[in-house]
Design an enzyme around this catalytic site. Structure first.
Site, PDB file in Angstrom:
ATOM      1  CG  LEU A  25      -1.883   1.221   1.310  1.00  0.00           C
ATOM      2  CD1 LEU A  25      -2.703   1.396   0.038  1.00  0.00           C
ATOM      3  CD2 LEU A  25      -2.802   1.078   2.527  1.00  0.00           C
ATOM      4  CG  HIS A  26       2.716   2.657  -3.153  1.00  0.00           C
ATOM      5  ND1 HIS A  26       2.402   1.352  -3.476  1.00  0.00           N
ATOM      6  CD2 HIS A  26       2.978   3.300  -4.334  1.00  0.00           C
ATOM      7  CE1 HIS A  26       2.463   1.194  -4.793  1.00  0.00           C
ATOM      8  NE2 HIS A  26       2.803   2.357  -5.340  1.00  0.00           N
ATOM      9  CG  LEU A  27      -2.040   7.073  -1.327  1.00  0.00           C
ATOM     10  CD1 LEU A  27      -1.898   6.327  -0.012  1.00  0.00           C
ATOM     11  CD2 LEU A  27      -3.070   8.196  -1.160  1.00  0.00           C
TER      12      LEU A  27
END
Length: 366
Positions: free
Chosen positions: A199-201
């Site tokens: 999970l990353h933005l």
């Protein structure tokens, strides 16, 4: 131990405006958030931690209604890490593949910690903070633009690439913490050109105005900040100012959870923007960037698909920012070609309309 960036809602910058012309023209001084990210990013670039040196990118605005911002970034196409093989939107995290627990620790700029007690953000020992999850901010070693970084919710918890309310909330908070209307945050789901299933933005600066900041919208559930984009490409839009951030972040996550459950790939883009058209009372509201627009584009999934030669259709391309991998396409492409490429990845009109009805009912029932 990583540098801690402690903030509260008092640090949100509300007096942000878009000046005339295509440049963002930031009038206010850089916020503390901008200063720390930019200094940390520049330091890592000077220390050689990136896969290539990123200078000023060749940029042109394509003639036409959409005002596409095209940039030539050949090195990213050559040097970036090979994307992982993605087979499902709900694919589980695999510790054997590359993930953000395997990076060079020097790539971390800071950890974001929110002071939920409402005290002064100058208390940076972190001892009194209530935090369900920490957000680690690190440089993207294959940058798209200046300041390109990654926001990773507690990497040790090994979340797959599926949005959470916390991740959405901190993404919106990051835009509110910046005094630069050119700071953007985005997300690619699995099947929507996410290259790492951890999970990353993404966050980065783009010193050009994008149409998504002011495009007209149709109210769907305005009480929940939910609208439909009235221009190409078809998608949904949420709008919030700092006072409704938590509520709108939950609504966005309810939409993205619905998409994941339906195996619908999606991209998300967070930017300063003017209020929705139903709230614009005066012309000066059109230049206001007090609030944040969050666009969500459902799209056709791509699993092991061949990449486009000109550009991939992911979070920034759908928002109107086009990083090109080769000079010929960059120089020759016209707006009609861009629309044709993007259209291949959008849901058919009938499917989109059906989804709009389903999501509106879904949010009404919650």
């Amino acid at each position: 131990m990583a540098l801690q960036f402690v903030f509260s809602s008092q640090d949100f910058v509300t007096d942000v405006h878009r000046t005339t012309g295509n440049s963002t023209g930031m009038a206010s001084p850089p916020a503390r958030f901008d200063t720390i990210i930019q200094a940390g990013w520049t330091d890592r670039m000077e220390r050689g931690l990136f896969r290539y040196h990123l200078g000023d990118l060749q940029t042109r605005i394509l003639p036409g209604l959409h005002g596409y911002v095209a940039q030539l970034n050949i090195q990213r196409g050559i040097e970036r890490r090979k994307p992982q093989e993605i087979l499902s939107i709900q694919q589980e995290f695999n510790s054997k593949q590359f993930n953000f627990n395997k990076i060079n620790p020097d790539e971390v700029i800071f950890e974001m910690l929110k002071d939920t007690l409402g005290g002064s953000a100058s208390h940076e020992n972190g001892k009194q903070l209530h935090r369900p999850c920490r957000m680690v901010v690190l440089v993207n070693v294959s940058p798209l633009e200046f300041g390109h970084c990654l926001f990773v919710p507690d990497p040790t918890r090994c979340f797959p690439q599926v949005l959470t309310t916390f991740a959405i909330k901190v993404g919106v908070e990051s835009v509110l913490l910046s005094s630069d209307p050119g700071f953007r945050v985005g997300f690619n789901s699995l099947g929507a050109f996410a290259s790492v299933n951890h999970l990353h933005l993404h966050g980065y600066y783009l010193d050009h105005e994008l149409k998504i900041e002011s495009v007209p919208v149709k109210p769907l559930l305005p009480e929940k900040g939910f609208y439909r984009l009235m221009d190409f490409p078809a998608g949904f839009l949420f709008y919030t100012e700092s006072d409704r951030l938590e509520e709108v972040a939950r609504a966005i996550c309810q939409v993205t959870d619905f998409l994941v459950d339906g195996n619908i790939a999606h991209n998300l883009f967070v930017t300063r923007g003017c209020p929705p058209c139903d709230r614009i009372q005066r012309e000066k509201d059109r230049s206001s960037r007090k609030g944040v627009r969050i666009a969500v584009w459902p799209r056709i999934s791509c699993f092991g698909a061949k990449e486009e030669s000109a550009f991939n259709v992911a979070l920034c391309e759908l928002a109107g920012h086009l990083p090109f991998k080769n000079k010929k396409d960059y120089e020759l492409i016209v707006e009609e070609d861009v629309v044709d490429i993007i259209q291949r990845y959008l849901l058919p009109d009938g499917d989109f309309l059906r989804l709009e009805q389903q999501l509106t009912r879904h949010l009404m029932d919650l």
